[in-house]
Design an enzyme around this catalytic site. Structure first.
Site: not given
Ligand code: URA
Length: 435
Positions: A169, A184, A188
């Site tokens: 990206r 995204s 996490k």
């Molecule tokens: N932080 C992330 O972890 N992912 C993103 O896409 C943007 C900011």
């Protein structure tokens, strides 16, 4: 047999993807069966067509399941996690975590590193001599049980699919799309089994989302993904219109966090820490927001929150003398230069992204993931928006090293600042709560 081409075509034409199709793309890309060019086209199709709620859930799930999950169930108590979408001078975790832990709520936190114009908690903590940010999972859990607090870097295998997709990206102009950003981040954060996730979603000149309404949409998207996983997630919109606090740069930010834990921090940063901590406590059942704010202030004035920060430093082998004499223990560059105002008036704007870039150029951050950090350099904002400034008076102090590109940094800082001869006022810091 499923083909990447058909999934791409479907999304490009505005179709809605199934869980199987999204999983096929993510898993195939991680395994190397789907090449970069097809994933890049897939991301660009998403950039223009977007993903709906269900598709975002499936994308998040596929990325989350590509790696390890961090199970906190063996730790008693309500586990609260906090995540900021990124900012300049944002050292909130360094205050929020010990404050929350001082209430007996366990903090088991995984934090990130600096990238681009934004800073990272792990780099800030590493400016404390000896401080270890890499603990194995057993040690991490044992520390939380023993001291009530541990902060480490993200394990290498947390949502590896996101890592690989994010790199693509980054070079295909597909970072700033809300379904991709929210999936995204959540892939996490949801990999860690917290009981409450508090998202600090930034808006303004230093944020991903410059516009308040866009930040609100991003916040809602992340909250909705969390809900679809059956998790408790709340988001607070907060301003990154100017940098947070007065100190930016790793050692400088640890110093400011310690000052704040001693009740002597800058007004805006203190307000943000008190607010976020109060929201977290309130969700953990400590009463309404106003009562929780009072409780947080008491923990700061009594020194208990500072003591918790000391426990964290000791537990992770940092030099705990840093609490008494931060300027002596932390590496702060002795080479400084001050920029002086050319007019008498008021500070009208401080572009946070430009200040973040100036700090990065000095060596406090990373242009690419491989760059090394200089913990001693940074920027001190002697004047913030709304402050009066006299002709010839310094408004910024720059801490540099012989490796810093000082001229470029000065240029960014000068561009960041705007002055006015009429009175100005600081922008509002706290926006809506999204849940
Ligand atoms: N932080 C992330 O972890 N992912 C993103 O896409 C943007 C900011």
């Amino acid at each position: 047999m499923m083909r990447a081409y058909d999934v791409l075509l479907k999304k490009r034409n505005g179709g809605k993807l199934t869980e199987a199709e999204i999983k096929f793309m993510v898993e195939g890309f991680v395994k190397g069966d789907i090449p970069d060019y097809q994933m890049a086209a897939f991301l660009m199709a998403i950039f223009f067509v977007h993903l709906d709620d269900e598709e975002r859930f499936y994308l998040t799930k596929a990325m989350l399941e590509s790696g390890d999950k961090v199970d906190l169930s063996m730790i008693d108590g309500i586990k609260i996690d906090k995540h900021s979408t990124g900012g300049v001078g944002d050292k909130t975790t360094l205050v929020f975590a010990p404050v929350i832990a001082s209430f007996g709520l366990p903090i088991a936190k995984m934090s990130g590193r600096a990238l681009g114009h934004t800073g990272g908690t792990v780099d800030k903590l590493e400016s404390i001599p000896g401080f270890r940010t890499t603990l194995d999972m057993n040690e991490f859990i044992a520390n939380v049980k023993k001291y009530g607090i541990a902060i480490v870097g993200q394990t290498a295998n947390l949502a590896p699919a996101d890592k690989k997709i994010y790199s693509l990206r980054d070079v295909t102009a597909t970072v700033d799309e809300i379904s991709l950003i929210s999936s995204s981040i959540m892939s996490k954060k949801l990999a860690i089994s917290s009981d409450l996730l508090l998202l600090d979603v930034k808006f303004g000149s230093g944020a991903f989302m410059k516009d308040y309404e866009d930040a609100k949409i991003l916040a809602q998207s992340m909250v909705d993904i969390g809900k679809n996983f059956g998790r408790r997630v709340v988001a607070v919109l907060t301003s990154m219109e100017q940098p947070l606090g007065r100190k930016i740069g790793n050692s400088l930010e640890v110093i400011e966090a310690i000052e704040t834990l001693k009740g002597k921090g800058p007004e805006d940063f203190t307000e943000l820490c008190v607010h976020l901590s109060a929201y977290a406590l309130s969700f953990a059942g400590f009463g309404d927001i106003e009562k929780c704010k009072e409780l947080v202030r008491e923990k700061i004035y009594s020194g208990e929150a500072l003591k918790k920060f000391g426990d964290l430093i000791k537990a992770q082998k940092g030099d705990s003398r840093v609490l008494e004499a931060p300027e002596k223990i932390l590496p702060v560059s002795g080479d400084t230069v001050e920029l002086k105002s050319k007019i008498s008036g008021y500070v009208e704007k401080i572009d946070a992204e430009k200040i973040g870039l100036a700090t990065m150029i000095l060596g406090a951050g990373r242009k690419t993931k491989e760059d090394k950090i200089d913990h001693g350099v940074g920027i001190e904002l002697l004047k913030k928006i709304g402050d009066e400034v006299k002709d010839g008076e310094p408004f910024v102090r720059i801490y540099f090293s012989e490796k810093s590109d000082l001229d470029s940094a000065v240029k960014f800082v000068e561009e960041a600042y705007g002055f006015s001869t009429s009175k100005t006022s600081a922008p509002a810091l706290i926006g809506e709560l999204i849940y």
